[in-house]
Motif scaffolding. Structure first.
Motif, PDB file in Angstrom:
ATOM      1  N   VAL A  23       0.841  -1.197   0.000  1.00 25.57           N
ATOM      2  CA  VAL A  23       0.000   0.000   0.000  1.00 25.57           C
ATOM      3  C   VAL A  23       0.874   1.245   0.000  1.00 25.57           C
ATOM      4  CG1 VAL A  23      -1.751   1.295   1.283  1.00 25.57           C
ATOM      5  CG2 VAL A  23      -1.896  -1.202   1.150  1.00 25.57           C
ATOM      6  N   SER A  24       1.853   1.292   0.904  1.00 28.10           N
ATOM      7  CA  SER A  24       2.739   2.455   0.919  1.00 28.10           C
ATOM      8  C   SER A  24       4.039   2.154   1.647  1.00 28.10           C
ATOM      9  CB  SER A  24       2.056   3.662   1.575  1.00 28.10           C
ATOM     10  OG  SER A  24       1.885   3.452   2.965  1.00 28.10           O
ATOM     11  N   ILE A  25       5.047   2.943   1.300  1.00 25.63           N
ATOM     12  CA  ILE A  25       6.341   2.924   1.986  1.00 25.63           C
ATOM     13  C   ILE A  25       6.702   4.374   2.268  1.00 25.63           C
ATOM     14  CG2 ILE A  25       8.816   2.444   1.820  1.00 25.63           C
ATOM     15  CD1 ILE A  25       8.188   0.259  -0.189  1.00 25.63           C
ATOM     16  N   LYS A  26       7.087   4.645   3.513  1.00 24.50           N
ATOM     17  CA  LYS A  26       7.591   5.970   3.874  1.00 24.50           C
ATOM     18  C   LYS A  26       8.972   5.785   4.490  1.00 24.50           C
ATOM     19  CE  LYS A  26       3.049   7.870   4.910  1.00 24.50           C
ATOM     20  NZ  LYS A  26       2.143   8.306   5.990  1.00 24.50           N
ATOM     21  N   CYS A  27       9.923   6.545   3.995  1.00 19.30           N
ATOM     22  CA  CYS A  27      11.284   6.526   4.528  1.00 19.30           C
ATOM     23  C   CYS A  27      11.677   7.954   4.886  1.00 19.30           C
ATOM     24  CB  CYS A  27      12.267   5.980   3.494  1.00 19.30           C
ATOM     25  SG  CYS A  27      12.001   4.269   3.040  1.00 19.30           S
ATOM     26  N   SER A  28      12.019   8.168   6.155  1.00 20.02           N
ATOM     27  CA  SER A  28      12.416   9.510   6.580  1.00 20.02           C
ATOM     28  C   SER A  28      13.936   9.643   6.497  1.00 20.02           C
ATOM     29  CB  SER A  28      11.950   9.768   8.010  1.00 20.02           C
ATOM     30  OG  SER A  28      12.790   9.094   8.919  1.00 20.02           O
ATOM     31  N   PRO A  29      14.463  10.867   6.530  1.00 24.78           N
ATOM     32  CA  PRO A  29      15.911  11.065   6.537  1.00 24.78           C
ATOM     33  C   PRO A  29      16.595  10.422   7.749  1.00 24.78           C
ATOM     34  CG  PRO A  29      14.800  13.108   5.984  1.00 24.78           C
ATOM     35  CD  PRO A  29      13.739  12.133   6.383  1.00 24.78           C
ATOM     36  N   ASP A  38      -1.451  -4.980   2.485  1.00 24.09           N
ATOM     37  CA  ASP A  38      -2.834  -5.439   2.526  1.00 24.09           C
ATOM     38  C   ASP A  38      -2.929  -6.691   1.662  1.00 24.09           C
ATOM     39  OD1 ASP A  38      -5.523  -5.495   3.171  1.00 24.09           O
ATOM     40  OD2 ASP A  38      -5.956  -3.493   2.420  1.00 24.09           O
ATOM     41  N   SER A  39      -4.081  -7.326   1.704  1.00 22.82           N
ATOM     42  CA  SER A  39      -4.350  -8.486   0.843  1.00 22.82           C
ATOM     43  C   SER A  39      -5.833  -8.515   0.550  1.00 22.82           C
ATOM     44  CB  SER A  39      -3.900  -9.783   1.522  1.00 22.82           C
ATOM     45  OG  SER A  39      -4.817 -10.162   2.518  1.00 22.82           O
ATOM     46  N   MET A  40      -6.245  -9.387  -0.328  1.00 24.30           N
ATOM     47  CA  MET A  40      -7.659  -9.496  -0.671  1.00 24.30           C
ATOM     48  C   MET A  40      -8.460 -10.078   0.495  1.00 24.30           C
ATOM     49  SD  MET A  40      -7.790  -7.968  -3.423  1.00 24.30           S
ATOM     50  CE  MET A  40      -9.276  -8.209  -4.360  1.00 24.30           C
ATOM     51  N   SER A  42      -7.313 -10.661   4.565  1.00 24.94           N
ATOM     52  CA  SER A  42      -6.951  -9.775   5.673  1.00 24.94           C
ATOM     53  C   SER A  42      -5.502 -10.025   6.046  1.00 24.94           C
ATOM     54  CB  SER A  42      -7.865 -10.017   6.881  1.00 24.94           C
ATOM     55  OG  SER A  42      -7.672 -11.324   7.372  1.00 24.94           O
ATOM     56  N   ILE A  43      -4.956  -9.115   6.813  1.00 25.67           N
ATOM     57  CA  ILE A  43      -3.576  -9.219   7.285  1.00 25.67           C
ATOM     58  C   ILE A  43      -3.619  -9.270   8.804  1.00 25.67           C
ATOM     59  CG2 ILE A  43      -1.358  -8.007   7.442  1.00 25.67           C
ATOM     60  CD1 ILE A  43      -1.808  -8.830   4.628  1.00 25.67           C
ATOM     61  N   ASP A  44      -2.881 -10.208   9.384  1.00 29.33           N
ATOM     62  CA  ASP A  44      -2.824 -10.239  10.846  1.00 29.33           C
ATOM     63  C   ASP A  44      -1.428  -9.846  11.324  1.00 29.33           C
ATOM     64  OD1 ASP A  44      -1.140 -12.572  10.911  1.00 29.33           O
ATOM     65  OD2 ASP A  44      -2.895 -13.865  10.827  1.00 29.33           O
ATOM     66  N   ILE A  45      -1.303  -9.685  12.613  1.00 27.83           N
ATOM     67  CA  ILE A  45      -0.051  -9.207  13.214  1.00 27.83           C
ATOM     68  C   ILE A  45       1.116 -10.145  12.914  1.00 27.83           C
ATOM     69  CG2 ILE A  45      -0.478 -10.263  15.469  1.00 27.83           C
ATOM     70  CD1 ILE A  45       1.079  -6.822  15.018  1.00 27.83           C
ATOM     71  N   ASP A  46       0.866 -11.450  12.903  1.00 26.75           N
ATOM     72  CA  ASP A  46       1.941 -12.409  12.628  1.00 26.75           C
ATOM     73  C   ASP A  46       2.521 -12.220  11.227  1.00 26.75           C
ATOM     74  OD1 ASP A  46       1.766 -13.578  15.143  1.00 26.75           O
ATOM     75  OD2 ASP A  46       0.225 -15.001  14.505  1.00 26.75           O
ATOM     76  N   GLN A  47       1.669 -11.914  10.261  1.00 24.43           N
ATOM     77  CA  GLN A  47       2.147 -11.687   8.894  1.00 24.43           C
ATOM     78  C   GLN A  47       2.992 -10.413   8.818  1.00 24.43           C
ATOM     79  OE1 GLN A  47      -1.879 -11.963   7.501  1.00 24.43           O
ATOM     80  NE2 GLN A  47      -1.493 -13.898   6.458  1.00 24.43           N
ATOM     81  N   CYS A  48       2.620  -9.397   9.586  1.00 27.63           N
ATOM     82  CA  CYS A  48       3.412  -8.160   9.639  1.00 27.63           C
ATOM     83  C   CYS A  48       4.770  -8.438  10.283  1.00 27.63           C
ATOM     84  CB  CYS A  48       2.670  -7.078  10.412  1.00 27.63           C
ATOM     85  SG  CYS A  48       1.169  -6.489   9.588  1.00 27.63           S
ATOM     86  N   GLY A  71       2.874  -2.584   9.072  1.00 30.60           N
ATOM     87  CA  GLY A  71       1.487  -2.691   9.509  1.00 30.60           C
ATOM     88  C   GLY A  71       0.565  -2.951   8.332  1.00 30.60           C
ATOM     89  N   SER A  72      -0.682  -3.196   8.663  1.00 30.44           N
ATOM     90  CA  SER A  72      -1.684  -3.381   7.612  1.00 30.44           C
ATOM     91  C   SER A  72      -2.466  -2.086   7.451  1.00 30.44           C
ATOM     92  CB  SER A  72      -2.617  -4.534   7.960  1.00 30.44           C
ATOM     93  OG  SER A  72      -3.337  -4.247   9.137  1.00 30.44           O
ATOM     94  N   ALA A  73      -2.990  -1.885   6.272  1.00 25.33           N
ATOM     95  CA  ALA A  73      -3.789  -0.690   6.009  1.00 25.33           C
ATOM     96  C   ALA A  73      -5.010  -0.723   6.921  1.00 25.33           C
ATOM     97  CB  ALA A  73      -4.216  -0.668   4.549  1.00 25.33           C
ATOM     98  N   GLY A  74      -5.256   0.373   7.612  1.00 23.86           N
ATOM     99  CA  GLY A  74      -6.370   0.436   8.557  1.00 23.86           C
ATOM    100  C   GLY A  74      -7.711   0.475   7.859  1.00 23.86           C
ATOM    101  N   ILE A  75      -8.704  -0.074   8.506  1.00 19.61           N
ATOM    102  CA  ILE A  75     -10.037  -0.166   7.913  1.00 19.61           C
ATOM    103  C   ILE A  75     -10.649   1.214   7.669  1.00 19.61           C
ATOM    104  CG2 ILE A  75     -11.337  -0.390  10.059  1.00 19.61           C
ATOM    105  CD1 ILE A  75     -12.912  -2.645   8.549  1.00 19.61           C
ATOM    106  N   GLY A  76     -10.294   2.209   8.473  1.00 17.77           N
ATOM    107  CA  GLY A  76     -10.842   3.550   8.299  1.00 17.77           C
ATOM    108  C   GLY A  76      -9.969   4.467   7.472  1.00 17.77           C
TER     109      GLY A  76
END
Length: 154
Positions: A23-29, A38-40, A42-48, A71-76
């Motif tokens: 979904v996204s990658i953010k890299c700070s300095p 994400d997946s079609m 769901s994603i659980d904590i173990d997969q993360c 992390g997984s993309a949040g539902i909201g």
């Protein structure tokens, strides 16, 4: 600084093998790396956790220290990529357009550059004085969409 491209080249083969999508990658300095997947289904904590460990084995902390969050993309959270739209096809969404208009309806179709939203609207009907509620389907370009969120009902 660890680049977004470096992280992406590490992550994408792993995600493809597992049936997940990025979904996204953010890299700070300061080398604070945040990855959302994400997946079609769901994603659980173990997969993360598994993805986090996979990435850590491919980066050398002795060369360059980093902070990693997976992390997984949040539902909201708003949708960021077309795969999230496909995942939620058939579900109710709220779309905010760049012109400020809002639509709330069923995400009925997702194509390469467009989505279709089906919603009910009061409209005048020929030969009748009173407006009637009819089902309307609008096709929207991704470029016209500011945000799209899943409507959550309890």
């Amino acid at each position: 600084m660890i680049s977004k491209e470096t992280i992406q080249s590490i992550v994408e083969p792993y995600l493809a093998e597992k049936g997940f999508f990025l979904v996204s990658i953010k890299c700070s300095p300061a080398n604070e790396i945040e990855i959302l997947i994400d997946s079609m289904e769901s994603i659980d904590i173990d997969q993360c956790i598994q993805l986090s460990r996979y990435i850590e084995t491919r980066l050398n902390r002795d060369e360059e220290d980093f902070e990693l969050t997976v992390g997984s993309a949040g539902i909201g959270d708003p949708f960021k990529i077309p795969e999230q739209y496909r995942k939620h096809t058939g579900k109710e969404v709220e779309v905010v357009l760049r012109n400020g208009n809002k639509l709330k309806g069923i995400l009925s179709d997702v194509q390469e550059n467009t989505i279709k939203i089906t919603y009910e609207k009061k409209m005048p009907v020929e030969g009748k004085k009173k407006k009637e509620i009819i089902s309307v389907t609008d096709e929207l370009l991704f470029s016209d969409i500011k945000t799209t969120r899943l409507v959550i009902k309890f």
